[in-house]
Write an enzyme that holds these catalytic residues in place. Sequence first.
Site, PDB file in Angstrom:
ATOM      1  N   CYS A   1      42.840  44.091  43.829  1.00  0.00           N
ATOM      2  CA  CYS A   1      42.797  42.708  44.403  1.00  0.00           C
ATOM      3  C   CYS A   1      43.319  42.325  45.562  1.00  0.00           C
ATOM      4  O   CYS A   1      42.747  42.203  46.678  1.00  0.00           O
ATOM      5  CB  CYS A   1      43.217  41.750  43.422  1.00  0.00           C
ATOM      6  SG  CYS A   1      42.023  41.624  41.908  1.00  0.00           S
TER       7      CYS A   1
HETATM    8  N1  LIG Z   1      41.018  44.519  37.771  1.00  0.00           N
HETATM    9  C1  LIG Z   1      41.514  43.272  38.310  1.00  0.00           C
HETATM   10  O1  LIG Z   1      42.557  43.100  37.886  1.00  0.00           O
HETATM   11  C2  LIG Z   1      40.614  42.261  38.682  1.00  0.00           C
HETATM   12  C3  LIG Z   1      41.146  40.928  38.583  1.00  0.00           C
HETATM   13  C4  LIG Z   1      40.489  39.957  39.381  1.00  0.00           C
HETATM   14  C5  LIG Z   1      39.141  40.258  39.668  1.00  0.00           C
HETATM   15  N2  LIG Z   1      38.717  41.354  39.756  1.00  0.00           N
HETATM   16  C6  LIG Z   1      37.429  41.398  40.511  1.00  0.00           C
HETATM   17  O2  LIG Z   1      36.540  41.946  39.261  1.00  0.00           O
HETATM   18  C7  LIG Z   1      35.329  42.591  39.706  1.00  0.00           C
HETATM   19  C8  LIG Z   1      35.486  43.819  38.908  1.00  0.00           C
HETATM   20  O3  LIG Z   1      36.456  44.594  38.872  1.00  0.00           O
HETATM   21  P1  LIG Z   1      37.151  45.642  37.680  1.00  0.00           P
HETATM   22  O4  LIG Z   1      38.645  45.911  37.837  1.00  0.00           O
HETATM   23  O5  LIG Z   1      36.576  45.177  36.248  1.00  0.00           O
HETATM   24  O6  LIG Z   1      36.304  46.820  38.260  1.00  0.00           O
HETATM   25  P2  LIG Z   1      36.018  48.326  37.360  1.00  0.00           P
HETATM   26  O7  LIG Z   1      35.678  49.214  38.246  1.00  0.00           O
HETATM   27  O8  LIG Z   1      37.100  48.313  36.192  1.00  0.00           O
HETATM   28  O9  LIG Z   1      34.388  48.071  36.483  1.00  0.00           O
HETATM   29  C9  LIG Z   1      33.240  48.044  36.952  1.00  0.00           C
HETATM   30  C10 LIG Z   1      32.495  48.353  36.145  1.00  0.00           C
HETATM   31  O10 LIG Z   1      31.136  47.886  36.857  1.00  0.00           O
HETATM   32  C11 LIG Z   1      30.326  49.376  36.531  1.00  0.00           C
HETATM   33  N3  LIG Z   1      28.959  49.108  37.370  1.00  0.00           N
HETATM   34  C12 LIG Z   1      29.160  49.462  38.924  1.00  0.00           C
HETATM   35  N4  LIG Z   1      27.807  49.392  39.219  1.00  0.00           N
HETATM   36  C13 LIG Z   1      27.167  48.754  38.351  1.00  0.00           C
HETATM   37  C14 LIG Z   1      25.961  48.291  38.400  1.00  0.00           C
HETATM   38  N5  LIG Z   1      25.168  48.467  39.291  1.00  0.00           N
HETATM   39  N6  LIG Z   1      25.391  47.802  37.175  1.00  0.00           N
HETATM   40  C15 LIG Z   1      26.342  47.599  36.280  1.00  0.00           C
HETATM   41  N7  LIG Z   1      27.642  48.234  36.046  1.00  0.00           N
HETATM   42  C16 LIG Z   1      27.844  48.591  37.296  1.00  0.00           C
HETATM   43  C17 LIG Z   1      31.153  50.281  36.839  1.00  0.00           C
HETATM   44  O11 LIG Z   1      30.733  51.440  36.182  1.00  0.00           O
HETATM   45  C18 LIG Z   1      32.461  49.893  35.979  1.00  0.00           C
HETATM   46  O12 LIG Z   1      32.578  50.188  34.761  1.00  0.00           O
HETATM   47  C19 LIG Z   1      35.731  43.229  41.258  1.00  0.00           C
HETATM   48  O13 LIG Z   1      35.112  42.388  42.123  1.00  0.00           O
HETATM   49  C20 LIG Z   1      37.234  42.797  41.136  1.00  0.00           C
HETATM   50  O14 LIG Z   1      37.631  42.361  42.631  1.00  0.00           O
HETATM   51  C21 LIG Z   1      39.552  42.403  39.236  1.00  0.00           C
END
Ligand SMILES: NC(=O)c1ccc[n+]([C@@H]2O[C@H](COP(=O)([O-])OP(=O)(O)OC[C@H]3O[C@@H](n4cnc5c(N)ncnc54)[C@H](O)[C@@H]3O)[C@@H](O)[C@H]2O)c1
Length: 434
Positions: free
Chosen positions: A275
């Site tokens: 992030c």
């Molecule tokens: N991890 C954090 O601490 C956090 C905190 C706040 C916001 N975010 C935001 O949340 C969002 C997700 O982050 P995350 O950390 O969970 O990511 P992540 O990589 O852990 O998970 C994302 C998931 O989406 C799946 N994916 C990718 N393309 C896809 C598609 N077309 N259809 C279905 N699934 C698909 C991936 O396989 C993965 O399992 C991002 O925008 C991130 O910036 C993350």
Amino acid sequence: MTSSFDDLQKKIETRQARVGVVGLGYVGLPLVVEFAHAGFSVTGIDVLQGKVDSINRGESYVQDVPTSVLKPLVEAGKVRACTDFGVVSELDTINICVPTPLRKTKDPDMSYIVSSCQEIAKYFHPGMLVILESTTYPGTTDELMLPMFERPDFKVGEDFFLCFSPERVDPGNAKYQTKNIPKVVGGITPACTKLGAAFYQQALDTVVPVGSTRVAEMVKLLENTFRMINIGLANEIALMCDRMGINVWEVIDAAATKPFGFMPFYPGPGLGGHCIPIDPFYLSWKTKQSGIEARFIELAGYINGQMPHFVVDKIQNALNDHSKPLKGSHVHVMGVAYKRDIDDVRESPALDIIHLLGRRGAKVTYSDPWVPKINADGIVMEAVEPSSAVAADCVVIVTDHPGFDYTGLVKSAKLIVDTRNALKGVESDKIVRL
Ligand SMILES: NC(=O)c1ccc[n+]([C@@H]2O[C@H](COP(=O)([O-])OP(=O)(O)OC[C@H]3O[C@@H](n4cnc5c(N)ncnc54)[C@H](O)[C@@H]3O)[C@@H](O)[C@H]2O)c1
């Protein structure tokens, strides 16, 4: 209000709505669990078969979701997962939690949002609520997503509902998790906001409705930009203090005794995680289109990006002071996760530090109780026991995991560069602080 609105509101309030979550990572899987706990039947969709299989076996791969919590929900039929978007035709709501990384050029990579929306659009039907949770630039929901769903005979706010709700999860935070972090939500129309808020109210403690999707998108960027810039300031103060021989940690702790008007941020080896190093560049990319340079963001990005170099210079100088060159010396990195008590190395400054040390000819080992192996950014390494630090010419503390034996380290290590003030209050000639 339309009949689609009334029907969906009723399904939400009676928890009969069939909930879908797209993207089952650090953000998506905890959300699945919260809605299942609230009594909804939840279907997770991910492109990775391995994650889907793991969920269907009741086995969690996300640190904040214990298997002991997931398994009973799967066994009770409250949670299931699949890779087939065809299931969207059976769902009433969809939360999209897919990655939003940056391209090498620091431009937003919207490909995950676009491809998941294209798949959802194939099976989209009247009466659905879609909420984007991925961090993104203001305008994504109305400019990019809305045209993928709206048709002349299929109107947002009447036939279907579209919102943005920023995910604020902080992996590894024992106090604040998905359920008790207030949830901001903004819809394209007031009806969308109303349904989005009603939906989250079923599962989460506090919901904060806002006037539009753009406000909700901007909230997340303000929060993370605020953090990134203040860390940049702390890092710059650390560089100044280093030149002037002042202990920056002592300065910040003393300043933090002021009961108003000051909030402590700490320097470190550089920014990490999914992030803070990334999200502000979504904002600067967008504002450039309106002719506004996001100067604070660019400057903080530059200063934060220099920190791994500064740390490696510190290591080199510390070794030189002991008549050793960095080239050929053994440097042991303690902690490679981007922050304490988590297993995530995404954007971790430890990766930059390992690269830079290798480039300057050092022999590098690492230990991290949370990360047994690294396979990222071209680095493939296995952790060694923390006790190996004894053999190293220099140990650098990059991540201050509480599980490390710091007392033992101070006794046995030859030289320690501490980038996190993990050895606060310990006086020794062998400790070099950031
Ligand atoms: N991890 C954090 O601490 C956090 C905190 C706040 C916001 N975010 C935001 O949340 C969002 C997700 O982050 P995350 O950390 O969970 O990511 P992540 O990589 O852990 O998970 C994302 C998931 O989406 C799946 N994916 C990718 N393309 C896809 C598609 N077309 N259809 C279905 N699934 C698909 C991936 O396989 C993965 O399992 C991002 O925008 C991130 O910036 C993350």
